[in-house]
Motif scaffolding. Structure first.
Motif, PDB file in Angstrom:
ATOM      1  N   LEU A  46       0.839  -1.204   0.000  1.00 38.86           N
ATOM      2  CA  LEU A  46       0.000   0.000   0.000  1.00 38.86           C
ATOM      3  C   LEU A  46       0.877   1.258   0.000  1.00 38.86           C
ATOM      4  CD1 LEU A  46      -2.779   1.387   0.276  1.00 38.86           C
ATOM      5  CD2 LEU A  46      -2.558   1.129   2.753  1.00 38.86           C
ATOM      6  N   ASN A  47       1.916   1.258   0.826  1.00 36.23           N
ATOM      7  CA  ASN A  47       2.820   2.413   0.869  1.00 36.23           C
ATOM      8  C   ASN A  47       3.522   2.621  -0.466  1.00 36.23           C
ATOM      9  OD1 ASN A  47       2.198   2.900   3.523  1.00 36.23           O
ATOM     10  ND2 ASN A  47       3.981   1.810   4.364  1.00 36.23           N
ATOM     11  N   ILE A  48       3.828   1.527  -1.136  1.00 36.58           N
ATOM     12  CA  ILE A  48       4.567   1.635  -2.404  1.00 36.58           C
ATOM     13  C   ILE A  48       3.674   2.167  -3.512  1.00 36.58           C
ATOM     14  CG2 ILE A  48       5.666   0.257  -4.225  1.00 36.58           C
ATOM     15  CD1 ILE A  48       6.880  -1.493  -1.984  1.00 36.58           C
ATOM     16  N   PHE A  49       2.457   1.573  -3.694  1.00 33.49           N
ATOM     17  CA  PHE A  49       1.659   2.025  -4.842  1.00 33.49           C
ATOM     18  C   PHE A  49       0.981   3.374  -4.600  1.00 33.49           C
ATOM     19  CE2 PHE A  49      -1.661  -0.971  -3.067  1.00 33.49           C
ATOM     20  CZ  PHE A  49      -2.687  -0.050  -2.854  1.00 33.49           C
ATOM     21  N   THR A  50       0.970   3.851  -3.358  1.00 32.73           N
ATOM     22  CA  THR A  50       0.437   5.214  -3.120  1.00 32.73           C
ATOM     23  C   THR A  50       1.536   6.270  -3.144  1.00 32.73           C
ATOM     24  OG1 THR A  50       0.561   4.799  -0.727  1.00 32.73           O
ATOM     25  CG2 THR A  50      -1.565   4.437  -1.811  1.00 32.73           C
ATOM     26  N   ASN A  51       2.780   5.848  -3.333  1.00 33.78           N
ATOM     27  CA  ASN A  51       3.910   6.785  -3.430  1.00 33.78           C
ATOM     28  C   ASN A  51       4.092   7.157  -4.903  1.00 33.78           C
ATOM     29  OD1 ASN A  51       6.325   8.159  -3.444  1.00 33.78           O
ATOM     30  ND2 ASN A  51       7.388   6.708  -2.093  1.00 33.78           N
ATOM     31  N   LEU A  64      -1.255  -4.901  -8.370  1.00 31.22           N
ATOM     32  CA  LEU A  64      -1.713  -6.220  -8.790  1.00 31.22           C
ATOM     33  C   LEU A  64      -1.507  -7.261  -7.691  1.00 31.22           C
ATOM     34  CD1 LEU A  64      -0.579  -6.439 -12.526  1.00 31.22           C
ATOM     35  CD2 LEU A  64      -2.797  -5.797 -11.603  1.00 31.22           C
ATOM     36  N   TYR A  65      -0.339  -7.225  -7.030  1.00 34.70           N
ATOM     37  CA  TYR A  65      -0.106  -8.168  -5.941  1.00 34.70           C
ATOM     38  C   TYR A  65      -1.071  -7.927  -4.788  1.00 34.70           C
ATOM     39  CZ  TYR A  65       3.959 -10.795  -7.517  1.00 34.70           C
ATOM     40  OH  TYR A  65       4.770 -11.684  -8.175  1.00 34.70           O
ATOM     41  N   PHE A  66      -1.373  -6.651  -4.515  1.00 30.11           N
ATOM     42  CA  PHE A  66      -2.332  -6.322  -3.457  1.00 30.11           C
ATOM     43  C   PHE A  66      -3.722  -6.871  -3.824  1.00 30.11           C
ATOM     44  CE2 PHE A  66      -5.112  -4.002  -0.779  1.00 30.11           C
ATOM     45  CZ  PHE A  66      -4.381  -3.541   0.305  1.00 30.11           C
ATOM     46  N   ASN A 103      -4.131   6.834 -14.803  1.00 30.84           N
ATOM     47  CA  ASN A 103      -5.470   6.270 -15.000  1.00 30.84           C
ATOM     48  C   ASN A 103      -5.534   4.762 -14.762  1.00 30.84           C
ATOM     49  OD1 ASN A 103      -6.823   8.643 -15.603  1.00 30.84           O
ATOM     50  ND2 ASN A 103      -6.273   8.561 -17.775  1.00 30.84           N
ATOM     51  N   GLN A 104      -4.572   4.026 -15.334  1.00 30.23           N
ATOM     52  CA  GLN A 104      -4.609   2.573 -15.213  1.00 30.23           C
ATOM     53  C   GLN A 104      -4.485   2.126 -13.756  1.00 30.23           C
ATOM     54  OE1 GLN A 104      -2.836   4.340 -17.331  1.00 30.23           O
ATOM     55  NE2 GLN A 104      -2.606   3.328 -19.328  1.00 30.23           N
ATOM     56  N   ILE A 105      -3.581   2.794 -13.007  1.00 32.60           N
ATOM     57  CA  ILE A 105      -3.405   2.436 -11.600  1.00 32.60           C
ATOM     58  C   ILE A 105      -4.643   2.848 -10.801  1.00 32.60           C
ATOM     59  CG2 ILE A 105      -2.036   2.877  -9.514  1.00 32.60           C
ATOM     60  CD1 ILE A 105       0.429   3.094 -11.293  1.00 32.60           C
ATOM     61  N   ALA A 106      -5.221   3.999 -11.144  1.00 38.21           N
ATOM     62  CA  ALA A 106      -6.435   4.463 -10.455  1.00 38.21           C
ATOM     63  C   ALA A 106      -7.572   3.453 -10.634  1.00 38.21           C
ATOM     64  CB  ALA A 106      -6.847   5.829 -10.995  1.00 38.21           C
ATOM     65  N   THR A 107      -7.689   2.905 -11.827  1.00 39.08           N
ATOM     66  CA  THR A 107      -8.727   1.903 -12.076  1.00 39.08           C
ATOM     67  C   THR A 107      -8.495   0.652 -11.241  1.00 39.08           C
ATOM     68  OG1 THR A 107      -9.016   2.712 -14.350  1.00 39.08           O
ATOM     69  CG2 THR A 107      -9.819   0.486 -13.864  1.00 39.08           C
ATOM     70  N   GLN A 108      -7.247   0.198 -11.169  1.00 40.29           N
ATOM     71  CA  GLN A 108      -6.938  -0.993 -10.374  1.00 40.29           C
ATOM     72  C   GLN A 108      -7.201  -0.757  -8.883  1.00 40.29           C
ATOM     73  OE1 GLN A 108      -6.229  -4.035 -11.452  1.00 40.29           O
ATOM     74  NE2 GLN A 108      -6.433  -3.288 -13.548  1.00 40.29           N
ATOM     75  N   ILE A 109      -6.868   0.446  -8.394  1.00 40.16           N
ATOM     76  CA  ILE A 109      -7.138   0.767  -6.978  1.00 40.16           C
ATOM     77  C   ILE A 109      -8.644   0.760  -6.719  1.00 40.16           C
ATOM     78  CG2 ILE A 109      -7.005   2.601  -5.232  1.00 40.16           C
ATOM     79  CD1 ILE A 109      -4.283   3.380  -6.443  1.00 40.16           C
TER      80      ILE A 109
END
Length: 1031
Positions: A46-51, A64-66, A103-109
């Motif tokens: 969580l800390n990594i993909f929100t950085n 994806l792993y999350f 956008n792509q990461i926002a969709t996955q989140i």
């Protein structure tokens, strides 16, 4: 996992996992897999993909792993489930900020938040929805969009839950936020329309994106959030507003050109409006009733009047037609034949439909469908010229009508014509009569109109049965049109031959078939490929029709087959080759052996086609189907195909080869028909059986064909086959019987039964490991009748045709069960008599009677056999010689060897001293079964009043086959020859009963025999005497 120390390590491994170098990538993936179950790992992710300062690829992988971790470890009952403390921290972190820039990461989140919500919302995560509602109100564009995106995915996921408790929660959620969702949608919609008017393209694009997302939320809430949505003022208000908004957006589309960045998104929004209506109609047909009138007026005006010109687009037309179709065909709106049985809601909906679909409206819809939407377009005509094969296979069947214009228009026409055929039949017939005159070859428009009208007549064939004299039309006009060879007339040639195909099973005189075959033969030589392919399709429909007669077709068979083969060689696309192969297969199947002189060219071509289709498994399936019909048509002559045929079977049924996934089912059928039609067993055919062991382990899906194949080998050459494969087969059967259905159990037992039929001496020895369980099943009274019937069939074969082995088996069971021999035999006979009704096949019923009768006369036959075998075995043991005079299975020998010589000697003494009365005790039951068997198989000659065993077969007669019957296969002939050696078909039960009773009488004397007969019911004795009159 300590977050500070772990973050850098995890970040490093994630970076390595994005590498293109497998040497770096694989160890990183393994390490991440090990960390999946470590506490704190998902907090680090969580800390990594929100950085947002980190590399996008690394953040993407972390998301994806999350997400995958939620699927595996979020639920409390999951192995290695996340702790409640860590989940609480993660939930708070996920909705802390909606500011993801990519956008792509926002969709996955958004998707992973929705996955968590599916499990935790609202009980463990009550703050999610309020947080989202507040976040979509903020002025910051990015945060607003990301919150709205998440809002949509959460709503979509919660709406998909189907348990009653979850539905109740979603109903509560929907009623709580529906008003807000409506106001949000209205706000973004108004903003977009204003920005379009002012020409602010960038702002309009952003607003349109928010309009689309808020509409998606409303769609889910409206369709799935209410039990009876028609009682909600807000819901019905929104649905009525959809029509107004649709008109606004359609008018707006006039000013937005195709190259505008908004255009694609605008069309998606318009389609989404129609999806709201379609989904609501599908889920809540009665709640939709107030919207029927408006929906029909809207859809018809835009699709069938000038109102839609210049603004409608293909996907929108399809959606509008689907809306009309769903209303017309909806069963909820159709009253019962007895009006009193219909609900008020149904009657109201039907009344609205009836008032709308007036004669002028229906006539206009019908005319527009035929003369506008059915016309071949410029694009289709261009495709005809440039890619004729692609033109013939484009968009047919399945659900293509939901998405593609031509299938959609045709399905709508069929449904409306079916519903209102009395109104529309005169309209269509008038259009047909207007085309009676000859068509000007230069008038392309007239040709296309005729093509469209003929298309309509073909689609409505069943509805026009009583209104069109198709035979006269065929003779007087259609046949002549098929003979017009002008290149510009090819659409009509193609359409007319298609039209005949549609009518062939509806209304077409058998006497006209030869004329049609002549026309088909000519068209298979047409200069245009599309016409030839369509002609092949109609030939298939004609040959596959119920009224097909081989004698009418035979004069055309050679030329038709040659022309179809030429077409098969000419076409290049996989789908087209499959289609032509299917036609060839159908012809071969229907004419059967008559095709033999003409298949040489096809037989030579198929190996080449098989090699060329290495990457096209579906084409190979079509080749397998063709080979099946070829083998059936060639019969014993199919042996000439073996050099090609057997490797094809080998590959198709080898589960270690990847193509088996596609080819196995057809491959097994080909294997079976090859065996059934084989005149003899070749070494190559025998070696293919190596594939069977793995097939039996694979699954029960193909069990039936697998066992048919095993039986076919047994009938073909039991000695060679069993010598090589009996041991493996027996092991496989033992494994199958450990875990199989009743049907699977019966399939195994039938194979054993067939082995005993073919080889009664060696068969029991080869499958001896299976026999003790059969004996136990009989004694214990197997509860499934079909299994018990098969058990008794097997034991009857052994008792009747291999009494010595039966004796050995009883000795083995006596040793295993620790019971007396006479007790086991007595229990078996008693259960046999008791469960005789389980046996339904006359052959098995007669077999049971013969088998039990073979125990008579009792004192000198069966019991002497017991004494002799036991004495031989004991003597061999005493002298250390295991070479018994009687060939016995290894396991039986093992059983006997476990007994000491003293025990053997005591057994002999016991048998010598014991007065065997078990047969006499069960004599009544044996006679009962014998009389039942006589009732089953004896037929009375009314003139002579004598009885004859109707199962007796005296000599082999070549089976006579009528035209409608399949010719006998080589296997059918083998079964007939086998039957001539079967006691069931060679021994007269009447004669056998008489001889056995006579021998018993001689053995016991008149007085002893009469005492024995007195144990039998007097009615049974009377019936027996009646059957034995004349002896």
């Amino acid at each position: 996992m300590d977050l500070n120390s772990a973050s850098s390590i995890v970040l490093q491994v994630l970076t390595q996992a994005t590498s293109q170098d497998t040497a770096v990538l694989k160890p990183a993936e393994e390490q991440l897999k090990q960390w999946e179950t470590q506490p704190g790992f998902y907090s680090v992710l969580l800390n990594i993909f929100t950085n947002h300062t980190l590399d996008v690829n690394v953040r993407w992988l972390a998301v994806l792993y999350f997400k995958n971790g939620i699927d595996r470890y979020w639920r409390r009952v999951a192995p290695h489930a996340l702790s409640e403390e860590e989940k609480a921290t993660l939930r708070a972190g996920l909705i802390a900020n909606f500011n993801e820039p990519v956008n792509q990461i926002a969709t996955q989140i958004s998707v992973l938040i929705a996955k968590v919500a599916r499990v935790d919302c609202p009980r463990q995560w009550p703050e999610l929805i309020p947080t989202l509602v507040e976040s979509v109100k903020v002025q910051d564009d990015l945060r607003q969009h990301r919150a709205l995106l998440t809002f949509y995915h959460v709503t979509k996921t919660l709406a998909s839950k189907r348990l009653a408790a979850d539905r109740k929660l979603f109903y509560d959620l929907a009623s709580g936020i529906y008003s807000f969702a409506c106001s949000l949608w209205n706000h973004h919609t108004d903003t977009f329309l204003q920005q379009v008017c002012t020409g602010d393209e960038a702002a309009a694009t952003n607003s349109l994106e928010r309009t689309l997302l808020s509409l998606k939320v409303l769609r889910k809430l409206t369709v799935h959030g209410f039990v009876e949505p028609h009682w909600s003022v807000e819901v019905m208000g929104f649905l009525h507003a959809v029509f107004e908004r649709l008109k606004q957006f359609l008018e707006c589309s006039r000013s937005i050109r195709a190259e505008n960045v908004c255009r694609d998104r605008l069309e998606k929004t318009i389609i989404l409006f129609t999806k709201v209506l379609l989904d609501f109609l599908d889920q809540h047909p009665f709640s939709f009733t107030p919207l029927i009138q408006r929906s029909l007026e809207f859809a018809v005006s835009y699709v069938f009047t000038e109102a839609g010109e210049g603004i409608v687009f293909e996907r929108f037309i399809v959606q509008c037609m689907n809306l009309i179709k769903m209303i017309v065909k909806n069963y909820a709106y159709k009253p019962s034949k007895n009006i009193e049985d219909s609900s008020p809601e149904t009657l109201e909906a039907h009344k609205i439909k009836t008032e709308f679909f007036t004669y002028p409206t229906l006539m206009e819809i019908c005319r527009r469908l035929v003369t506008h939407y059915f016309l071949l377009t410029k694009e289709e005509l261009a495709m005809w010229e440039e890619d004729p094969e692609g033109f013939t296979v484009e968009e047919t069947g399945g659900d293509s009508w939901k998405y593609s214009l031509r299938p959609c228009t045709e399905v709508l026409f069929i449904d409306i014509f079916h519903e209102y055929n009395q109104t529309l039949t005169p309209v269509l017939l008038e259009m047909v009569h207007s085309l009676q005159a000859s068509t000007n070859m230069e008038d392309t428009s007239a040709i296309l109109i005729k093509d469209a009208v003929y298309n309509a007549v073909g689609l409505a064939a069943y509805e026009l049965f009583d209104s069109v004299d198709f035979d006269q039309w065929f003779k007087n006009q259609l046949l002549a049109e098929l003979q017009v060879s002008h290149n510009r007339y090819k659409p009509i040639r193609r359409r007319v031959i298609w039209l005949i195909g549609q009518w062939i099973s509806v209304k077409f005189k058998s006497d006209l078939r030869p004329v049609l075959y002549e026309a088909i033969r000519n068209l298979l030589q047409d200069q245009d490929l599309v016409v030839r392919i369509e002609t092949a399709t109609t030939l298939n429909l004609t040959v596959d029709d119920f009224e097909f007669r081989t004698d009418q077709f035979l004069p055309y068979l050679e030329s038709m087959f040659t022309l179809l083969f030429q077409l098969l060689q000419e076409v290049t696309q996989c789908d087209t080759k499959m289609h032509v192969l299917h036609v060839l297969s159908c012809v071969i199947e229907r004419v059967s052996m008559q095709v033999r002189p003409y298949v040489g060219c096809l037989v030579q071509y198929l190996p080449l086609l098989w090699k060329q289709s290495e990457e096209h498994n579906m084409l190979r399936c079509a080749i397998l189907t063709t080979l099946i019909h070829l083998v059936q048509g060639l019969g014993a002559d199919s042996k000439s195909l073996y050099p090609f045929l057997l490797p094809v079977i080998q590959l198709s049924t080898d589960v270690s080869q990847p193509p088996h996934v596609y080819l196995l089912e057809d491959g097994l059928e080909l294997w079976l028909v090859t065996l059934e039609n084989s005149p003899c067993l070749t070494p190559e055919l025998l070696s293919i059986f190596q594939n069977m062991s793995a097939l039996l382990e694979l699954s029960s899906e193909n069990f039936t064909n697998c066992f048919k194949i095993i039986n076919a080998y047994i009938f073909l050459s039991s000695s060679d086959f069993l010598q090589m494969y009996a041991a493996d087969l027996c092991r496989s059967f033992c494994e199958v019987l450990k875990d199989t259905t009743t049907d699977g159990q019966v399939q195994v037992l039938k194979v054993v039964e067939n082995v005993l039929k073919v080889n009664p001496v060696l068969g029991p020895q080869m499958f001896q490991p299976l026999l003790p369980s059969i004996v136990r099943g009989i004694i214990d009274g197997e509860r499934y009748p079909v299994v018990m019937s098969t058990y008794l069939g097997i034991m009857g074969r052994i008792l009747l045709q291999n009494a010595k082995f039966f004796s050995l088996l009883l000795n083995q069971m006596a040793c295993e069960l620790g019971q007396e021999l006479d007790q086991i035999l007595g229990n078996m006979i008693e259960m046999w008599v008791d469960r005789m009704d389980n046996i339904t096949q006359p052959e098995r019923r007669k077999l049971s009677a013969l088998a039990l009768l073979s125990l008579l006369p009792s004192l000198n036959s069966f019991l002497d056999e017991q004494l002799q075998i036991l004495g031989q075995n004991a003597s061999a043991l005493v002298h250390g010689n295991t070479a018994f005079t009687e060939v016995s299975p290894v396991s039986v020998v093992g059983q006997l060897l476990t007994c000491s010589s003293e025990l053997q000697n005591s057994k002999i003494t016991e048998i010598m001293n014991f007065r065997f009365s078990v047969i006499q005790d069960k004599f009544c039951g044996i006679i009962n079964i014998s009389v039942e068997g006589l009732h089953d198989v004896m037929s009375e000659d009314p003139e002579t009043e004598t009885y004859k065993d109707c199962m007796l077969m005296s000599h082999f007669e070549e089976l006579k086959v009528t035209e409608d019957e399949e010719p006998p296969t080589e296997q059918d002939k083998r079964k007939k020859i086998l039957a001539l050696k079967d006691p069931v078909h060679t021994v007269s039960l009447q004669q056998f009963v008489y001889e056995k009773l006579k021998a018993q009488q001689e053995l016991l004397g008149e007085q002893g025999f009469q005492a024995l007969m007195e144990t039998v019911d007097t009615e049974i004795v009377a019936q027996l005497q009646k059957f034995l009159q004349g002896f």
